[in-house]
Write a protein that holds these residues in place. Sequence first.
Motif, PDB file in Angstrom:
ATOM      1  N   ILE A 110       0.861  -1.177   0.000  1.00  0.00           N
ATOM      2  CA  ILE A 110       0.000   0.000   0.000  1.00  0.00           C
ATOM      3  C   ILE A 110       0.899   1.231   0.000  1.00  0.00           C
ATOM      4  CG2 ILE A 110      -1.732   1.297   1.301  1.00  0.00           C
ATOM      5  CD1 ILE A 110      -2.643  -1.422   2.439  1.00  0.00           C
ATOM      6  N   PRO A 111       0.672   2.149  -0.939  1.00  0.00           N
ATOM      7  CA  PRO A 111       1.535   3.329  -0.996  1.00  0.00           C
ATOM      8  C   PRO A 111       1.352   4.224   0.222  1.00  0.00           C
ATOM      9  CG  PRO A 111      -0.261   3.495  -2.572  1.00  0.00           C
ATOM     10  CD  PRO A 111      -0.353   2.142  -1.966  1.00  0.00           C
ATOM     11  N   THR A 112       2.435   4.889   0.601  1.00  0.00           N
ATOM     12  CA  THR A 112       2.378   5.828   1.716  1.00  0.00           C
ATOM     13  C   THR A 112       1.758   7.129   1.251  1.00  0.00           C
ATOM     14  OG1 THR A 112       4.530   6.794   1.237  1.00  0.00           O
ATOM     15  CG2 THR A 112       4.493   4.845   2.687  1.00  0.00           C
ATOM     16  N   PHE A 113       1.411   7.988   2.179  1.00  0.00           N
ATOM     17  CA  PHE A 113       0.847   9.285   1.847  1.00  0.00           C
ATOM     18  C   PHE A 113       1.818  10.091   1.000  1.00  0.00           C
ATOM     19  CE2 PHE A 113       0.302  13.810   2.763  1.00  0.00           C
ATOM     20  CZ  PHE A 113      -0.975  13.995   2.273  1.00  0.00           C
ATOM     21  N   ARG A 114       3.093  10.057   1.358  1.00  0.00           N
ATOM     22  CA  ARG A 114       4.101  10.809   0.596  1.00  0.00           C
ATOM     23  C   ARG A 114       4.165  10.340  -0.862  1.00  0.00           C
ATOM     24  NH1 ARG A 114       7.266  13.985   3.873  1.00  0.00           N
ATOM     25  NH2 ARG A 114       7.288  13.412   6.059  1.00  0.00           N
ATOM     26  N   GLU A 115       4.062   9.033  -1.064  1.00  0.00           N
ATOM     27  CA  GLU A 115       4.078   8.509  -2.426  1.00  0.00           C
ATOM     28  C   GLU A 115       2.857   8.977  -3.221  1.00  0.00           C
ATOM     29  OE1 GLU A 115       6.476   4.329  -1.695  1.00  0.00           O
ATOM     30  OE2 GLU A 115       4.302   4.364  -1.464  1.00  0.00           O
ATOM     31  N   ILE A 116       1.706   8.975  -2.567  1.00  0.00           N
ATOM     32  CA  ILE A 116       0.476   9.420  -3.227  1.00  0.00           C
ATOM     33  C   ILE A 116       0.529  10.918  -3.488  1.00  0.00           C
ATOM     34  CG2 ILE A 116      -2.020   9.701  -2.962  1.00  0.00           C
ATOM     35  CD1 ILE A 116      -1.955   7.093  -1.308  1.00  0.00           C
ATOM     36  N   ALA A 117       0.941  11.687  -2.499  1.00  0.00           N
ATOM     37  CA  ALA A 117       1.010  13.148  -2.644  1.00  0.00           C
ATOM     38  C   ALA A 117       2.024  13.541  -3.710  1.00  0.00           C
ATOM     39  CB  ALA A 117       1.362  13.796  -1.310  1.00  0.00           C
TER      40      ALA A 117
END
Length: 130
Positions: free
Chosen positions: A119-126
Amino acid sequence: MTTEGSARRQHGGEAAEWEEFLGHFERRKVALGDCGRAYGTSCQHEHSCVRCPVLGVDPDQRLRLEEIRSNLRERVAEAEREGWLGEASGLRVSLAATENRVSQLDDRRHRATTINLGIPTFREIAGRIS
């Protein structure tokens, strides 16, 4: 509109219900771990926790569980020696459940403690958005 007396009774009733609710979770702590039974339900297994499917065994209680297993083995042998067939049968059920609990603890110890689900982290998504 409520009167002062009825408001006090209502608040007192809610407080008592809240204390009962909290007490349920305090009473869920048992010698081998935590009882997972639902709020407002009674114990269906007559406090034979080792047999209960909703018992969550605390790994720190492994030694206690091994002592219970040893004791059950001795009690099964005694019941068989004395000819107490019904007693021996019930004890064998408890012994099998105890063996299963020890096995579950062993399995849990050998499993990895974390599993990467990808599951991607928030930083990866942002980072993708900007």
